[in-house]
Design a protein around this motif. Sequence first.
Motif, PDB file in Angstrom:
ATOM      1  N   LEU A  18       7.574  -6.070  -6.810  1.00 29.70           N
ATOM      2  CA  LEU A  18       6.816  -7.169  -6.285  1.00 29.70           C
ATOM      3  C   LEU A  18       6.786  -7.445  -4.807  1.00 29.70           C
ATOM      4  CD1 LEU A  18       6.064 -10.273  -6.802  1.00 29.70           C
ATOM      5  CD2 LEU A  18       8.446 -11.052  -6.898  1.00 29.70           C
ATOM      6  N   SER A  19       8.013  -6.882  -4.037  1.00 31.94           N
ATOM      7  CA  SER A  19       8.166  -7.110  -2.760  1.00 31.94           C
ATOM      8  C   SER A  19       6.700  -6.168  -1.871  1.00 31.94           C
ATOM      9  CB  SER A  19       9.421  -6.465  -2.239  1.00 31.94           C
ATOM     10  OG  SER A  19       9.529  -4.949  -2.602  1.00 31.94           O
ATOM     11  N   VAL A  20       6.402  -5.121  -2.585  1.00 32.72           N
ATOM     12  CA  VAL A  20       5.167  -4.337  -1.841  1.00 32.72           C
ATOM     13  C   VAL A  20       4.221  -4.765  -2.192  1.00 32.72           C
ATOM     14  CG1 VAL A  20       5.274  -2.525  -3.821  1.00 32.72           C
ATOM     15  CG2 VAL A  20       4.676  -1.816  -1.269  1.00 32.72           C
ATOM     16  N   THR A  21       4.037  -5.277  -3.445  1.00 26.32           N
ATOM     17  CA  THR A  21       2.694  -6.092  -3.975  1.00 26.32           C
ATOM     18  C   THR A  21       2.410  -7.284  -3.088  1.00 26.32           C
ATOM     19  OG1 THR A  21       3.325  -5.423  -6.217  1.00 26.32           O
ATOM     20  CG2 THR A  21       1.498  -7.050  -5.752  1.00 26.32           C
ATOM     21  N   LEU A  22       3.582  -7.938  -2.751  1.00 26.61           N
ATOM     22  CA  LEU A  22       3.364  -8.982  -1.833  1.00 26.61           C
ATOM     23  C   LEU A  22       2.751  -8.584  -0.317  1.00 26.61           C
ATOM     24  CD1 LEU A  22       6.615 -11.365  -2.411  1.00 26.61           C
ATOM     25  CD2 LEU A  22       4.022 -12.003  -2.719  1.00 26.61           C
ATOM     26  N   VAL A  23       3.342  -7.585   0.222  1.00 30.27           N
ATOM     27  CA  VAL A  23       2.880  -7.122   1.260  1.00 30.27           C
ATOM     28  C   VAL A  23       1.414  -6.603   1.342  1.00 30.27           C
ATOM     29  CG1 VAL A  23       3.030  -5.105   3.147  1.00 30.27           C
ATOM     30  CG2 VAL A  23       5.149  -6.068   2.106  1.00 30.27           C
ATOM     31  N   TRP A  24       1.097  -6.138   0.048  1.00 34.46           N
ATOM     32  CA  TRP A  24      -0.329  -5.830  -0.257  1.00 34.46           C
ATOM     33  C   TRP A  24      -1.228  -6.873  -0.056  1.00 34.46           C
ATOM     34  CZ3 TRP A  24      -2.706  -3.494  -5.221  1.00 34.46           C
ATOM     35  CH2 TRP A  24      -4.018  -2.905  -4.921  1.00 34.46           C
ATOM     36  N   PHE A  25      -0.761  -7.893  -0.692  1.00 35.75           N
ATOM     37  CA  PHE A  25      -1.422  -9.352  -0.952  1.00 35.75           C
ATOM     38  C   PHE A  25      -1.707  -9.960   0.318  1.00 35.75           C
ATOM     39  CE2 PHE A  25      -1.516 -13.943  -1.581  1.00 35.75           C
ATOM     40  CZ  PHE A  25      -2.684 -14.299  -2.290  1.00 35.75           C
ATOM     41  N   PHE A  26      -0.657 -10.003   1.196  1.00 27.43           N
ATOM     42  CA  PHE A  26      -0.744 -10.766   2.492  1.00 27.43           C
ATOM     43  C   PHE A  26      -1.731  -9.625   3.596  1.00 27.43           C
ATOM     44  CE2 PHE A  26       3.831 -12.570   1.859  1.00 27.43           C
ATOM     45  CZ  PHE A  26       3.159 -13.770   1.307  1.00 27.43           C
ATOM     46  N   SER A  27      -1.627  -8.521   3.391  1.00 27.18           N
ATOM     47  CA  SER A  27      -2.454  -7.674   4.083  1.00 27.18           C
ATOM     48  C   SER A  27      -3.850  -7.626   3.882  1.00 27.18           C
ATOM     49  CB  SER A  27      -1.782  -6.113   4.047  1.00 27.18           C
ATOM     50  OG  SER A  27      -0.566  -5.802   4.162  1.00 27.18           O
ATOM     51  N   ARG A  28      -4.555  -8.059   2.746  1.00 22.98           N
ATOM     52  CA  ARG A  28      -5.665  -8.176   2.270  1.00 22.98           C
ATOM     53  C   ARG A  28      -6.281  -9.455   3.020  1.00 22.98           C
ATOM     54  NH1 ARG A  28      -7.646  -5.121  -1.683  1.00 22.98           N
ATOM     55  NH2 ARG A  28      -9.227  -6.613  -2.296  1.00 22.98           N
ATOM     56  N   THR A  29      -5.478 -10.258   3.404  1.00 17.86           N
ATOM     57  CA  THR A  29      -6.167 -11.813   3.801  1.00 17.86           C
ATOM     58  C   THR A  29      -6.309 -11.496   5.277  1.00 17.86           C
ATOM     59  OG1 THR A  29      -3.852 -12.566   4.295  1.00 17.86           O
ATOM     60  CG2 THR A  29      -4.977 -13.127   2.024  1.00 17.86           C
ATOM     61  N   ARG A  30      -7.396 -11.257   5.772  1.00 15.78           N
ATOM     62  CA  ARG A  30      -7.922 -10.956   7.166  1.00 15.78           C
ATOM     63  C   ARG A  30      -7.177  -9.881   7.847  1.00 15.78           C
ATOM     64  NH1 ARG A  30      -7.036 -16.745   9.711  1.00 15.78           N
ATOM     65  NH2 ARG A  30      -4.999 -16.573   8.707  1.00 15.78           N
TER      66      ARG A  30
ATOM     67  N   LYS B 227      -7.954  -1.174   7.806  1.00 17.54           N
ATOM     68  CA  LYS B 227      -8.419  -1.168   6.519  1.00 17.54           C
ATOM     69  C   LYS B 227      -8.073   0.093   5.578  1.00 17.54           C
ATOM     70  CE  LYS B 227     -12.472  -3.851   7.522  1.00 17.54           C
ATOM     71  NZ  LYS B 227     -14.167  -3.939   7.402  1.00 17.54           N
ATOM     72  N   SER B 228      -7.853   0.991   6.321  1.00 17.65           N
ATOM     73  CA  SER B 228      -7.375   2.263   5.381  1.00 17.65           C
ATOM     74  C   SER B 228      -5.799   2.124   5.009  1.00 17.65           C
ATOM     75  CB  SER B 228      -7.396   3.386   6.386  1.00 17.65           C
ATOM     76  OG  SER B 228      -6.471   3.307   7.478  1.00 17.65           O
ATOM     77  N   THR B 229      -5.128   1.591   5.871  1.00 15.04           N
ATOM     78  CA  THR B 229      -3.754   1.230   5.298  1.00 15.04           C
ATOM     79  C   THR B 229      -3.733   0.192   3.863  1.00 15.04           C
ATOM     80  OG1 THR B 229      -2.942   1.551   7.380  1.00 15.04           O
ATOM     81  CG2 THR B 229      -1.534   0.352   6.006  1.00 15.04           C
ATOM     82  N   VAL B 230      -4.510  -0.744   4.065  1.00 14.96           N
ATOM     83  CA  VAL B 230      -4.725  -1.579   2.831  1.00 14.96           C
ATOM     84  C   VAL B 230      -5.358  -1.024   1.766  1.00 14.96           C
ATOM     85  CG1 VAL B 230      -5.759  -3.890   2.106  1.00 14.96           C
ATOM     86  CG2 VAL B 230      -5.001  -3.767   4.406  1.00 14.96           C
ATOM     87  N   LYS B 231      -6.385  -0.261   1.968  1.00 12.84           N
ATOM     88  CA  LYS B 231      -7.250   0.117   0.947  1.00 12.84           C
ATOM     89  C   LYS B 231      -6.553   1.567   0.104  1.00 12.84           C
ATOM     90  CE  LYS B 231     -11.552  -1.757   2.056  1.00 12.84           C
ATOM     91  NZ  LYS B 231     -12.946  -1.384   2.665  1.00 12.84           N
ATOM     92  N   ARG B 232      -5.673   2.365   1.078  1.00 14.68           N
ATOM     93  CA  ARG B 232      -5.259   3.751   0.600  1.00 14.68           C
ATOM     94  C   ARG B 232      -3.676   3.593   0.644  1.00 14.68           C
ATOM     95  NH1 ARG B 232      -6.331   7.661   4.853  1.00 14.68           N
ATOM     96  NH2 ARG B 232      -4.521   7.099   5.787  1.00 14.68           N
ATOM     97  N   ASP B 233      -2.942   3.383   1.724  1.00 13.95           N
ATOM     98  CA  ASP B 233      -1.652   3.510   1.913  1.00 13.95           C
ATOM     99  C   ASP B 233      -0.644   2.569   1.233  1.00 13.95           C
ATOM    100  OD1 ASP B 233      -2.120   5.770   3.598  1.00 13.95           O
ATOM    101  OD2 ASP B 233      -2.121   4.577   5.262  1.00 13.95           O
ATOM    102  N   ILE B 234      -1.062   1.452   1.242  1.00  5.84           N
ATOM    103  CA  ILE B 234      -0.029   0.240   0.612  1.00  5.84           C
ATOM    104  C   ILE B 234      -0.348   0.550  -0.949  1.00  5.84           C
ATOM    105  CG2 ILE B 234       0.262  -1.942   0.072  1.00  5.84           C
ATOM    106  CD1 ILE B 234      -0.350  -2.793   2.987  1.00  5.84           C
ATOM    107  N   PRO B 235      -1.739   0.578  -1.479  1.00  4.36           N
ATOM    108  CA  PRO B 235      -1.578   0.937  -3.023  1.00  4.36           C
ATOM    109  C   PRO B 235      -0.916   2.122  -3.522  1.00  4.36           C
ATOM    110  CG  PRO B 235      -3.849   0.511  -1.887  1.00  4.36           C
ATOM    111  CD  PRO B 235      -2.857   0.716  -0.936  1.00  4.36           C
ATOM    112  N   CYS B 236      -0.728   3.210  -2.651  1.00  5.03           N
ATOM    113  CA  CYS B 236       0.212   4.226  -3.050  1.00  5.03           C
ATOM    114  C   CYS B 236       1.358   4.099  -3.072  1.00  5.03           C
ATOM    115  CB  CYS B 236      -0.130   5.499  -2.003  1.00  5.03           C
ATOM    116  SG  CYS B 236      -1.608   6.159  -1.926  1.00  5.03           S
ATOM    117  N   SER B 237       1.986   3.205  -2.244  1.00  3.64           N
ATOM    118  CA  SER B 237       3.298   2.528  -2.496  1.00  3.64           C
ATOM    119  C   SER B 237       3.466   1.755  -3.639  1.00  3.64           C
ATOM    120  CB  SER B 237       3.532   1.684  -1.176  1.00  3.64           C
ATOM    121  OG  SER B 237       5.092   1.401  -1.269  1.00  3.64           O
TER     122      SER B 237
END
Length: 310
Positions: A272-284, A98-108
Amino acid sequence: MLLDIIFIVLGVWVVLNGADRLTEGASALARRMNVPEMIIGLTIVAAGTSAPELFVSLVSALKGTPDLAVGNVVGSNTMNSMLIVGCAAMVAPMVISKSTVKRDIPCSVLASILLLLIALDSFLGRIDGIILLLGFAAFMTYTLLQAKQGQTEPVAEISQQQNPWKSAWFVVAGLVELVIGSNAFVDHASNMALSLGISEGVVGLTVVAGGTSLPELATSVVAARKGQSAIAIGNVIGSNVFNILLILGLTATISPLQIEGVSMIDMAVMLLSVTLVWFFSRTRYTVERWEGALLVIGYLAYLGWLIASL
């Protein structure tokens, strides 16, 4: 042409070997100074896997080939988010904290948006470089504070650590290999681009980015196969932030970059590529195998478009 290809391959090998030596030596010295493992991972190891991009970009800028420098970073980040995360997820579904999804990926994502905005005028000046470096300092300060709060692992025993002289030698040898390998790589990649009539930006987005992203690819796929998805995704996201904020920031501060061969479309694909990773990570909080396959297909489609537009 054949000679250029041989020297490009040799340059990649020397750069990767140098990055490995530098990381091992610096990590051993840090342990000897009782630096926690978590801090070592977030700083030295992350910087080590980004060392090829750093040296190749710096050398490219200083040699007057800025498109190679920018293309290297943009191409590496796109490859990291789509090809490397995709391949790792196809090997084994990646469970994301959860910390990666909420903190690290948004930073990227924010770092990618920042680069897109300051590069709208197709120029990265010293002020732009300083802005990126300030963003990197803020990111590292926040990350290290969070790591210290959650640090529970003991530091390795001194008896198990590498001889300090050997560690120092690894650091020096690694830096020398990075400089020599980067010079050979940049020189012959530029020669190949000129002989084929391909722009340096496209070479940076493909050949150079692929060569310098090998550490992330190897680390992430092996980590995924061992079930260590946190390491795999952390390696990629950390590298993306380092590439934009530290590498382009430092490069632009030392030598301003006029961007010609790397388009806004290329930077938009990176975002777009990092946003897709963020989107996929947020699903479960998992990147499934089919999502990994979509990322790989997306990267191959982008690569096909690049080749078709030559």
